[in-house]
Scaffold this motif. Structure first.
Motif, short mmCIF file in Angstrom:
data_model
loop_
_atom_site.label_atom_id
_atom_site.label_comp_id
_atom_site.label_asym_id
_atom_site.label_seq_id
_atom_site.Cartn_x
_atom_site.Cartn_y
_atom_site.Cartn_z
N THR A 180 0.80 -1.24 0.00
CA THR A 180 0.00 0.00 0.00
C THR A 180 0.83 1.28 0.00
O THR A 180 0.29 2.35 -0.29
CB THR A 180 -0.91 0.04 1.24
OG1 THR A 180 -0.08 0.11 2.43
CG2 THR A 180 -1.79 -1.19 1.31
N ARG A 182 1.75 2.82 2.54
CA ARG A 182 1.25 3.67 3.63
C ARG A 182 1.62 3.04 4.97
O ARG A 182 1.13 1.98 5.32
CB ARG A 182 -0.27 3.84 3.52
CG ARG A 182 -0.72 4.58 2.27
CD ARG A 182 -0.31 6.05 2.31
NE ARG A 182 -0.71 6.77 1.12
CZ ARG A 182 0.05 6.95 0.05
NH1 ARG A 182 1.30 6.45 0.04
NH2 ARG A 182 -0.39 7.61 -1.00
N VAL A 185 -1.38 2.63 7.39
CA VAL A 185 -2.24 1.49 7.04
C VAL A 185 -1.58 0.18 7.49
O VAL A 185 -2.24 -0.71 8.03
CB VAL A 185 -2.49 1.45 5.51
CG1 VAL A 185 -3.25 0.19 5.12
CG2 VAL A 185 -3.26 2.69 5.08
N ARG A 257 3.90 -1.93 -8.66
CA ARG A 257 3.61 -0.55 -8.31
C ARG A 257 4.63 0.42 -8.91
O ARG A 257 5.80 0.10 -9.05
CB ARG A 257 3.59 -0.37 -6.78
CG ARG A 257 2.36 -0.97 -6.13
CD ARG A 257 2.05 -0.31 -4.79
NE ARG A 257 3.10 -0.49 -3.81
CZ ARG A 257 3.92 0.48 -3.44
NH1 ARG A 257 3.82 1.68 -3.99
NH2 ARG A 257 4.86 0.26 -2.54
#
Length: 262
Positions: A180, A182, A185, A257
């Motif tokens: 993610t 993050r 998170v 990503r």
């Protein structure tokens, strides 16, 4: 293994601080044992505890040094500390570096994202293992000084159990962070998973229809025999395997990503 060595260097100060904290905690709790042991009617006091609490923390075994440390440290407090350390480090290793903009620097080298993730996972596992070694040494020395009468095997089994719990949720945080980008998170998901697993482990003692599900909790797999039981439960294999599966699932997501645009 250049990245592994760099990661270990980066977290050496945190590891020293956490190690010192763990030793001081074990020292402070162990120092109470001679006073607790000599309390009159201590066994009768323990029998007055609610049945579920007696089973959850094996309270009736607190009349021994092993039972005392199991109830006071190894059943909840130390697992919580190891999970907190590992989740914080796991979330920092990829997601934290990506948020800080330092991960891109690593990826301009020939290092693949898969190699990066697994070297980070190895560094996390090594740091948790070192913290576990510090715990084992501290507990062993305190047992000798304060007469807790623990065997070396009991100390090693207990340290391995709490280290395995920390590593599972640390690897989960690393995997979520890699997927993610993050850190918040990653910390949130891993912490929520740990809390849910502990709630299942504890509440299943009181709720009959949850009893059959208790074996799915990593806390049951690691702690059911008592962390300082003197034997290593085979269920710890599942605790370690779950974290590795999470990292393996995150690896292809990280590879796809666009990190520079994150």
């Amino acid at each position: 293994m250049t990245l592994f060595r760099k990661t270990m260097r980066d977290q050496r100060r945190a590891l020293v601080g956490w190690g010192a904290g763990v030793v001081l905690l074990v020292l402070a709790e162990s120092a109470l044992w001679p006073t607790v042991r000599d309390m009159p009617d201590f066994g009768e006091l323990l029998k007055s505890y609610p049945e579920g609490m007696r089973e959850l923390f094996n309270v009736e075994a607190m009349t021994t040094g092993r039972g005392f440390l199991n109830a006071e440290l190894f059943s909840l407090l130390l697992p919580a500390l190891f999970i907190t350390y590992a989740v914080g480090r796991g979330a920092r290793l990829v997601a934290g570096e990506e948020e800080d903009g330092t991960l891109e620097v690593l990826l301009v080298t020939p290092l693949s994202t898969g190699r990066l993730l697994w070297e980070k996972a190895l560094a996390l596992a090594t740091s948790v293992a070192l913290l576990g070694v510090v715990l084992a040494l501290g507990t062993w020395l305190c047992s000798l000084v304060f007469g807790l009468d623990l065997s070396l095997l009991q100390v090693l089994a207990g340290s391995l159990a709490v280290s395995a719990l920390g590593l599972e949720y640390g690897l989960l945080a690393l995997a979520v962070g890699a997927a993610t980008a993050r850190r918040a998170v990653a910390v949130g998901v891993a912490t929520a998973a740990a809390v849910a697993a502990y709630v299942l482990y504890a509440v299943a003692l009181f709720v009959d229809w949850l009893a059959d599900w208790r074996g799915w909790s990593p806390f049951e797999q690691a702690l059911s025999a008592g962390p300082l039981a003197g034997s290593v439960p085979w269920q710890l294999v599942w605790v370690g395997l779950a974290g590795l599966v999470a990292v393996a699932l995150a690896a292809p997501i990280l590879a796809r990503r666009d990190i520079a645009a994150a």
